[in-house]
Design a protein around this motif. Sequence first.
Motif, mmCIF file in Angstrom:
data_model
loop_
_atom_site.group_PDB
_atom_site.id
_atom_site.type_symbol
_atom_site.label_atom_id
_atom_site.label_comp_id
_atom_site.label_asym_id
_atom_site.label_seq_id
_atom_site.Cartn_x
_atom_site.Cartn_y
_atom_site.Cartn_z
ATOM 1 N N ILE A 1 0.860 -1.189 0.000
ATOM 2 C CA ILE A 1 0.000 0.000 0.000
ATOM 3 C C ILE A 1 0.893 1.235 0.000
ATOM 4 N N ILE A 2 0.644 2.109 -0.954
ATOM 5 C CA ILE A 2 1.305 3.413 -1.014
ATOM 6 C C ILE A 2 0.272 4.435 -0.564
ATOM 7 N N MET B 1 9.989 6.939 -1.821
ATOM 8 C CA MET B 1 9.759 7.114 -3.257
ATOM 9 C C MET B 1 10.303 5.924 -4.044
ATOM 10 N N ALA B 2 11.471 5.431 -3.645
ATOM 11 C CA ALA B 2 12.059 4.277 -4.339
ATOM 12 C C ALA B 2 11.193 3.031 -4.148
ATOM 13 N N ARG B 3 10.690 2.818 -2.948
ATOM 14 C CA ARG B 3 9.825 1.658 -2.688
ATOM 15 C C ARG B 3 8.531 1.756 -3.493
ATOM 16 N N ALA B 4 7.958 2.952 -3.536
ATOM 17 C CA ALA B 4 6.713 3.146 -4.285
ATOM 18 C C ALA B 4 6.934 2.906 -5.777
ATOM 19 N N LYS B 5 8.057 3.353 -6.271
ATOM 20 C CA LYS B 5 8.377 3.155 -7.685
ATOM 21 C C LYS B 5 8.519 1.670 -8.004
ATOM 22 N N ALA B 6 9.192 0.938 -7.129
ATOM 23 C CA ALA B 6 9.388 -0.499 -7.350
ATOM 24 C C ALA B 6 8.056 -1.248 -7.309
ATOM 25 N N VAL C 1 0.479 6.238 -13.385
ATOM 26 C CA VAL C 1 0.912 6.288 -14.784
ATOM 27 C C VAL C 1 2.011 5.253 -15.029
ATOM 28 N N GLN C 2 2.960 5.187 -14.111
ATOM 29 C CA GLN C 2 4.045 4.219 -14.231
ATOM 30 C C GLN C 2 3.507 2.796 -14.252
ATOM 31 N N ALA C 3 2.578 2.498 -13.352
ATOM 32 C CA ALA C 3 2.011 1.158 -13.277
ATOM 33 C C ALA C 3 1.293 0.795 -14.574
#
Length: 254
Positions: free
Chosen positions: A103-104, A183-188, A213-215
Motif C-alpha cells: 500500500i502506497i 519514493m524508491a519503494r513506491a516506484k518499485a 501512470v508508471q504502473a
Amino acid sequence: MASDDIKAAAEALHAVLAQMRAGVAFTGAGISTECGIPDFRSPGGLWTRNRPIDYQDFRASPAMRAEAWRRRFAMEAAFAGARPGRGHRALAQLLGEGRLRGIITQNIDGLHQASGVPEADLVELHGNSTYATCLDCATRYELDWVRARFEAERERAPDCPACTGPIKSATISFGQPMPAEAMARAKALSAACDVFLVLGSSLVVWPAAGFPVQAKRAGARLVIINREPTELDDLADLVIRADIGAVFDAALHH
C-alpha cells in the motif's frame, strides 16, 4: 449513489480483484473521511482555511513552528478518535490473502497501521502525523511529550533536548524534500504490480500522482475509485465514483 449503481460498481471491482495476484493500492484522503479525518483540499478543508506552512518557514521561524504545533493539536480530537474504516479493513484483508503486495499512501493518519497493515507493506509518502522527529538528529518524540513541553512553555515550540534542533511532526511539508527511500519503494511496487488501485486520491500532487501512470505503462490494470473526477480517469481501465467503503464491502462479500 443508488444501491443498483453500487451493486454494478461492486461487481466490476469484484471481477478485477478476483484476478489480482500482485496488486498495489494507492490511498488518499478519501479513504479516511468516513473515519472522521478531514479532507485537506475540499471546500471547507483545512487548507482552504489555513495556508500550509512551508518547510523553510518552519525551520526559520519560531512563530511558524508554534503555529504548526497549534494546528496539529487542534486536530488531535479527530486524529485520536479515528478508527480504520471499511476501505482500510478491505485492503488489510487483501494484503493478508496475498493478493495485494503493498500500500502506497498519501495519508498521515496512521489508520493503515491501525487496520493491521505491517510497516513493511506500507509506504508513507507524506510521513506520519502521530509522532514527531527532530529535523537535525532524527530523534523520535511522542506527541504527548511535545504537547506537554509546548503547553509548559506557553505555546513555544520545543527544541530537541539531544541537539537543540527543531522538532516537527513526522510529516512532509510543502517545500520539504520527498523521502527518497519511500519514493524508491513506491516506484518499485508500481513497476511490478498487475493491478493498481487508486482509492480516494484526487491525483493532483506530483510526483506521487505519477505512480499510477508508471504502473499502467508497465502493463498493470488501473482502477480509480474517487468521488470526484481525476486527471487520470481517461487512462484507467475502471473508474468508480462512489463511497470506497460501500463498494469494497459489496465487492468482497459478492
